[in-house]
Design a protein around this motif. Sequence first.
Motif, PDB file in Angstrom:
ATOM      1  N   TYR A 207       1.557   8.086  -1.905  1.00 17.03           N
ATOM      2  CA  TYR A 207       0.523   7.665  -0.959  1.00 17.03           C
ATOM      3  C   TYR A 207       0.697   8.415   0.361  1.00 17.03           C
ATOM      4  N   TYR A 208      -0.463   8.859   0.885  1.00 16.88           N
ATOM      5  CA  TYR A 208      -0.529   9.682   2.086  1.00 16.88           C
ATOM      6  C   TYR A 208      -1.471   9.040   3.100  1.00 16.88           C
ATOM      7  N   GLY A 209      -1.422   9.574   4.328  1.00 17.52           N
ATOM      8  CA  GLY A 209      -2.386   9.135   5.336  1.00 17.52           C
ATOM      9  C   GLY A 209      -3.775   9.651   5.019  1.00 17.52           C
ATOM     10  N   SER A 210      -3.864  10.874   4.485  1.00 15.12           N
ATOM     11  CA  SER A 210      -5.128  11.467   4.060  1.00 15.12           C
ATOM     12  C   SER A 210      -4.824  12.523   3.013  1.00 15.12           C
ATOM     13  N   GLU A 211      -5.892  13.032   2.394  1.00  8.28           N
ATOM     14  CA  GLU A 211      -5.702  14.032   1.343  1.00  8.28           C
ATOM     15  C   GLU A 211      -5.265  15.389   1.905  1.00  8.28           C
ATOM     16  N   LYS A 212      -5.217  15.526   3.235  1.00 10.38           N
ATOM     17  CA  LYS A 212      -4.796  16.781   3.855  1.00 10.38           C
ATOM     18  C   LYS A 212      -3.357  16.729   4.361  1.00 10.38           C
ATOM     19  N   ASP A 213      -2.680  15.630   4.145  1.00 10.12           N
ATOM     20  CA  ASP A 213      -1.307  15.491   4.648  1.00 10.12           C
ATOM     21  C   ASP A 213      -0.375  16.503   3.986  1.00 10.12           C
ATOM     22  N   LYS A 214       0.586  16.983   4.771  1.00 13.52           N
ATOM     23  CA  LYS A 214       1.574  17.931   4.273  1.00 13.52           C
ATOM     24  C   LYS A 214       2.809  17.229   3.703  1.00 13.52           C
ATOM     25  N   GLN A 215       2.895  15.923   3.908  1.00 12.39           N
ATOM     26  CA  GLN A 215       4.054  15.169   3.431  1.00 12.39           C
ATOM     27  C   GLN A 215       3.621  13.742   3.132  1.00 12.39           C
ATOM     28  N   GLN A 216       4.150  13.186   2.064  1.00 14.21           N
ATOM     29  CA  GLN A 216       3.790  11.822   1.691  1.00 14.21           C
ATOM     30  C   GLN A 216       4.421  10.805   2.643  1.00 14.21           C
ATOM     31  N   LYS A 217       3.744   9.681   2.805  1.00 12.53           N
ATOM     32  CA  LYS A 217       4.322   8.575   3.574  1.00 12.53           C
ATOM     33  C   LYS A 217       5.265   7.745   2.717  1.00 12.53           C
ATOM     34  N   GLY A 218       5.085   7.835   1.426  1.00 12.46           N
ATOM     35  CA  GLY A 218       5.957   7.111   0.513  1.00 12.46           C
ATOM     36  C   GLY A 218       5.601   7.433  -0.920  1.00 12.46           C
ATOM     37  N   GLU A 219       6.471   7.046  -1.829  1.00 13.30           N
ATOM     38  CA  GLU A 219       6.234   7.274  -3.243  1.00 13.30           C
ATOM     39  C   GLU A 219       7.183   6.404  -4.051  1.00 13.30           C
ATOM     40  N   PHE A 220       6.873   6.189  -5.313  1.00 12.81           N
ATOM     41  CA  PHE A 220       7.771   5.452  -6.205  1.00 12.81           C
ATOM     42  C   PHE A 220       7.448   5.832  -7.642  1.00 12.81           C
ATOM     43  N   SER A 221       8.468   5.800  -8.473  1.00 14.93           N
ATOM     44  CA  SER A 221       8.284   6.068  -9.898  1.00 14.93           C
ATOM     45  C   SER A 221       7.765   4.803 -10.576  1.00 14.93           C
ATOM     46  N   ILE A 222       6.761   4.959 -11.430  1.00 12.73           N
ATOM     47  CA  ILE A 222       6.172   3.793 -12.104  1.00 12.73           C
ATOM     48  C   ILE A 222       6.950   3.417 -13.363  1.00 12.73           C
ATOM     49  N   ASP A 223       8.012   4.125 -13.653  1.00 13.16           N
ATOM     50  CA  ASP A 223       8.816   3.822 -14.843  1.00 13.16           C
ATOM     51  C   ASP A 223       9.375   2.400 -14.745  1.00 13.16           C
ATOM     52  N   GLY A 224       9.123   1.591 -15.744  1.00  9.98           N
ATOM     53  CA  GLY A 224       9.598   0.213 -15.748  1.00  9.98           C
ATOM     54  C   GLY A 224       8.649  -0.775 -15.122  1.00  9.98           C
ATOM     55  N   TYR A 225       7.563  -0.293 -14.542  1.00  5.06           N
ATOM     56  CA  TYR A 225       6.600  -1.172 -13.890  1.00  5.06           C
ATOM     57  C   TYR A 225       5.498  -1.589 -14.857  1.00  5.06           C
ATOM     58  N   THR A 226       4.762  -2.594 -14.454  1.00  8.65           N
ATOM     59  CA  THR A 226       3.537  -2.995 -15.136  1.00  8.65           C
ATOM     60  C   THR A 226       2.434  -3.083 -14.090  1.00  8.65           C
ATOM     61  N   VAL A 227       1.194  -2.990 -14.545  1.00  8.85           N
ATOM     62  CA  VAL A 227       0.065  -3.011 -13.616  1.00  8.85           C
ATOM     63  C   VAL A 227      -0.965  -4.023 -14.100  1.00  8.85           C
ATOM     64  N   LYS A 228      -1.583  -4.717 -13.167  1.00  9.22           N
ATOM     65  CA  LYS A 228      -2.597  -5.706 -13.526  1.00  9.22           C
ATOM     66  C   LYS A 228      -3.494  -5.990 -12.320  1.00  9.22           C
ATOM     67  N   MET A 229      -4.687  -6.507 -12.605  1.00 14.00           N
ATOM     68  CA  MET A 229      -5.593  -6.945 -11.548  1.00 14.00           C
ATOM     69  C   MET A 229      -5.060  -8.244 -10.941  1.00 14.00           C
ATOM     70  N   ASN A 230      -5.316  -8.449  -9.641  1.00 14.92           N
ATOM     71  CA  ASN A 230      -4.857  -9.667  -8.961  1.00 14.92           C
ATOM     72  C   ASN A 230      -5.870 -10.036  -7.891  1.00 14.92           C
ATOM     73  N   ASN A 231      -6.629 -11.104  -8.134  1.00 16.16           N
ATOM     74  CA  ASN A 231      -7.675 -11.518  -7.185  1.00 16.16           C
ATOM     75  C   ASN A 231      -7.198 -12.581  -6.203  1.00 16.16           C
ATOM     76  N   THR A 232      -5.870 -12.751  -6.095  1.00 13.04           N
ATOM     77  CA  THR A 232      -5.337 -13.747  -5.156  1.00 13.04           C
ATOM     78  C   THR A 232      -4.764 -13.099  -3.897  1.00 13.04           C
ATOM     79  N   LEU A 233      -4.832 -11.775  -3.791  1.00 19.67           N
ATOM     80  CA  LEU A 233      -4.227 -11.092  -2.657  1.00 19.67           C
ATOM     81  C   LEU A 233      -5.078 -11.184  -1.401  1.00 19.67           C
ATOM     82  N   ARG A 234      -6.382 -11.327  -1.590  1.00 15.16           N
ATOM     83  CA  ARG A 234      -7.300 -11.410  -0.455  1.00 15.16           C
ATOM     84  C   ARG A 234      -8.272 -12.550  -0.675  1.00 15.16           C
ATOM     85  N   LYS A 235      -8.846 -13.004   0.431  1.00 15.53           N
ATOM     86  CA  LYS A 235      -9.809 -14.096   0.354  1.00 15.53           C
ATOM     87  C   LYS A 235     -11.201 -13.654   0.794  1.00 15.53           C
ATOM     88  N   ASP A 236     -11.355 -12.375   1.085  1.00 15.14           N
ATOM     89  CA  ASP A 236     -12.657 -11.893   1.532  1.00 15.14           C
ATOM     90  C   ASP A 236     -13.440 -11.336   0.339  1.00 15.14           C
TER      91      ASP A 236
END
Length: 338
Positions: free
Chosen positions: A140-169
């Motif tokens: 993840y970057y500030g924009s698509e023109k950034d020269k360096q990432q703000k952070g990153e992580f390997s998705i190995d071992g992770y799972t992904v799912k939708m979650n509609n409880t994170l926001r109330k708007d």
Amino acid sequence: MRAIPEELTTLISDLETFLCDGLKGESLSKKVKEKREAFIKRIKEVKLSYPQDFKEKSGEDSDDEEEVDSNIDGGSLQSERTDKDEEASEGAHQFPPVAAQDLQSVFKAGYLEKRRKDHSFFGTEWQKRWCALSHHTFYYYGSEKDKQQKGEFSIDGYTVKMNNTLRKDSKKDCCFEISAPDKRIYQFCASSQKEAEEWVKQIDFVLKDMTGIIPVDEDEDQEMYDDVGPNVSATIDDDIYEELPEEDMPALPKPPPKVEPLSKPAPPVAVDKNTDYQNYYQGLWDCTGDHPDELSFKRGDAIYILSKEYQNFGWWVGEMNSTIGIVPKDYLMELYAL
């Protein structure tokens, strides 16, 4: 001099952090920018007036003051202090810096809102980030023109799912999270529910690919229809075919399989071809013989039929331009209407 209550010093510090960091990179009007700078200047004057109450943070003043105007355009060349603090607190291994445009094998990329792990009262909970899934790493970057990432992580071992409880708007159905046991949970919000579902689908595909479980489309599980197999026993109903007018051209039929006769056809009985109109036919379609004993003809060519001995197999014996051979009867129609 009377001391300032700790609640107020904390409130003022949070307010300064929000003005310096929370609004950094936001598209502000000229008037709002001037107000923001005035508030920051006023807060610093108050802190200088009560040095004993803000002494722990006095060393950070010069750095904060320099950052006020340095990232008005979004800070593409600098990483936000909050993001780096989060990554450092996890003790996670940092990947080498890589520009957003230099990422290889990008499966999915686009802008998302990333939820900060920790945010103060005045801090921004959701931050706009340009995200990209490259190989097995989520950047993840500030924009698509950034020269360096703000952070990153390997998705190995992770799972992904939708979650509609994170926001109330109105964006509550646009959120998804990437989680794993004993690891940090990453939460994101897309611009629409469809976009969020596409992210989830793509990340899930890469995760299954890493484990060797490739999702198969349902259509591929169905048996392939075989219309020439030995088990075909369906009865053809003649009522399902539409009777076409004579002027309409019938559909091109499949030539019948050639069957070798047990013996050569007997010599035809001598007849007068000039008056034997009923045995004259013409080609409905172009036909190219596959074997030397088959006649080749074009649509409209006149063919004189010498024998119909093998019509049970779909073939007649015909003559055209003094050449005799077998022809598929379904490719012919009567030349004369008697």
